[in-house]
Structure formats: C-alpha cells, structure tokens
Write an enzyme that holds these catalytic residues in place. Structure first.
Site, short mmCIF file in Angstrom:
data_model
loop_
_atom_site.label_atom_id
_atom_site.label_comp_id
_atom_site.label_asym_id
_atom_site.label_seq_id
_atom_site.Cartn_x
_atom_site.Cartn_y
_atom_site.Cartn_z
CG ASN A 153 40.62 109.50 -3.36
OD1 ASN A 153 41.56 108.80 -3.73
ND2 ASN A 153 40.07 110.44 -4.13
CE LYS A 195 41.65 114.02 -3.84
NZ LYS A 195 41.34 115.42 -4.04
CG HIS A 217 37.24 112.37 -6.95
ND1 HIS A 217 37.89 113.47 -7.47
CD2 HIS A 217 37.25 112.54 -5.60
CE1 HIS A 217 38.27 114.26 -6.47
NE2 HIS A 217 37.90 113.71 -5.33
CD GLU A 241 41.05 115.19 -7.65
OE1 GLU A 241 41.50 114.04 -7.51
OE2 GLU A 241 41.04 116.03 -6.73
CD GLU A 298 34.45 114.16 -2.51
OE1 GLU A 298 35.06 114.18 -1.44
OE2 GLU A 298 34.96 113.80 -3.57
N GLY A 322 40.28 120.19 -2.84
CA GLY A 322 41.70 120.35 -3.16
C GLY A 322 42.31 121.66 -2.72
CB SER A 325 38.39 122.11 1.79
OG SER A 325 39.14 122.34 0.61
P1 PGA Z 1 40.36 117.42 0.01
O1 PGA Z 1 39.93 116.28 -1.01
O2 PGA Z 1 39.85 117.03 1.37
O3 PGA Z 1 41.86 117.45 -0.04
O4 PGA Z 1 39.73 118.70 -0.48
C1 PGA Z 1 38.63 115.78 -0.97
C2 PGA Z 1 38.35 114.88 -2.13
O5 PGA Z 1 38.80 115.16 -3.25
O6 PGA Z 1 37.66 113.87 -1.96
#
Ligand code: PGA
Length: 256
Positions: A9, A11, A97, A99, A169, A175, A215
């Site tokens: 993704n 983002k 997600h 976020e 997740e 993040g 991550s």
């Molecule tokens: P990240 O993001 O690998 O940068 O932690 C994962 C996600 O939000 O799907």
C-alpha cells in the site's frame, strides 16, 4: 501449492511521476517471477490509479485502491464509488487500514458495507484488522480480532469467502514508530484468526489468504514468510524502496 501474496500500500507517499518510475522498475522484477507462485499487488493513491493500471496492463501485477465508499453514486463529496473503481479495472479494494480507522473514524460497520459493495462489484476486498497496544497488553488481542472479523464479514456467505483477503496488521507494529512483531506471536495470532474463520464459514474459512503487515523489513520478512500460518506479506516502507522490495520478492520466490 497455494500462491503466496506480496503487496504494498503506497499510502499517501507517491506522486504520479514517482509512482510511474517505481512501477516500471517493479515490472522488470515481476517479469522474473513465476506468477503461479507469487501474487504481487500494488495499491497506489487514487489520482494515480488509471495511469498505473495502464502501465501494468501487459504484466501480471494486480492493482487496488486504498479506500472506497459503499454507495454506487450520491452526494458524498470527496468519495469514490465501487462503480467508478470497477470501471477502471481495480482488482482489490483495501478496507479498514488502521490509519483509516484512527484518522477517519472508520468503523467495522462501515467497513462491512464496503466489503459487500466491493464483492458486488467483483473486486476483492482486502480487509485489515489488528489490535492496539493496550488490547495486546490486556490479553484481549484475539477477542478484539474476533469482533473485527465478525463485524466486517457480517452477512457474507460461504461463496464469498474465496474472494476476500485478510491482512493482520497489529496497530502497534505499523509505521515509523511501530515495533516489529515477533514471528511466534504472528504465527499464533494467524492460527487463531484461521480458527475464527473456520468457525464462522466452515471449510471455506480455510481458503481465505491471511497476510501479515506491520514493519515487515529485510531483517524479519523471512521469519514471517517461513511460517505456514502466514499466506502473504503486506508491506509499507520496505516495499517503497525497490532495492529492498526486489530482495524480498526474489528471495521469497526462490524459496517457494
Ligand atoms: P509498514 O506499513 O510496513 O511501513 O509498517 C504497513 C502498513 O501500514 O500496511
């Protein structure tokens, strides 16, 4: 052998120009992969979807959108509809997600409406679930995930199940400030998610790919990949850099 899913993704990180450069590089990598083994997908921002879709037209890379409204049309300023995303050939719709849940107040109930809308428009919902740190610390991760699964998949029947993707997740792992999850913990949670799915949908519950995200990086991706409970990786930062993404893709591919 089942396919292993690897996707990213973007983002809100890439302009169209940056996204096109990235996609051209990714296409070169994808040509070296056997797509009966790996399902590779990208999820760009809305303004880039049409040009990126035409860039990958002659490849096996799949494409999705990061969000969608559930109504086909209406007075919903700023939203895009299933009809619009289906029209431009989206394969996947990412929903829920963390976020979006945290910054845009997206609820399981709203996600559920979107899941139905995506399926009705013949697109695969990629439903993100995950517990927060305090839920993990209070040992209610599985309860939290069970609630999210029951509410976001409400009203689906067994026939729908082969057309959905689930991404686990954990919110605390995602993040810049995320703490990478221990692979034993991920394995345990994926096993529990599978049990919940089978409980709800019997045999078809075993067909839903469960991806891990949060991550994922060059130091830990193999520990997740090697676990039989993990059916795919959903990667943010480590996939936005083509050097690390290429390494992850090629190594996983060579081990399948
Ligand atoms: P990240 O993001 O690998 O940068 O932690 C994962 C996600 O939000 O799907």
């Amino acid at each position: 052998m089942k396919k292993f899913y690897i996707g990213t993704n973007w983002k809100m990180t890439k302009t169209l120009e940056e996204g096109l450069l990235y996609t051209r590089e990714l296409k070169k990598v994808s040509e070296q992969l056997d797509h009966s083994k790996i399902e590779l997908f990208i999820i760009p921002s809305h303004p880039s979807l049409i040009p990126i879709k035409s860039e990958i037209e002659d490849s096996t890379i799949k494409i999705g959108a990061q969000n969608m409204h559930w109504e086909e049309r209406g007075a919903y300023t700023g939203e895009v509809s299933p009809l619009m995303l289906q029209e431009i050939g989206m394969d996947i719709i990412e929903l829920g997600h963390s976020e979006r849940r945290a910054y845009f107040n997206e609820t399981d109930k709203a996600i559920n409406k979107k899941v139905h809308a995506a399926l009705n428009a013949n697109m695969k919902p990629l439903i993100c679930i995950g517990e927060k740190l305090d839920e993990k610390e209070n040992n209610i991760s599985v309860e939290t995930l069970s609630k999210q699964i029951k509410l976001t998949l409400k009203g689906l029947n067994k026939e729908h199940l082969p057309h959905i993707l689930l991404a686990y997740e954990p919110v605390w792992a995602i993040g810049e400030n995320g703490i990478p999850a221990d692979s034993a913990y991920v394995s345990y949670i994926h096993g529990e998610i599978r049990k919940i799915l089978v409980d709800l949908f019997e045999e078809t519950g075993s067909q839903v790919p469960i991806l891990y995200g949060g991550s994922v990086n060059l130091d830990n991706y193999l520990s997740y990949f090697e676990d039989k409970n993990v059916n795919g990786l959903f990667i943010g930062r480590a996939a936005w850099d083509m050097i690390s993404f290429e390494k992850i893709l090629k190594t996983c591919h060579s081990l399948l």
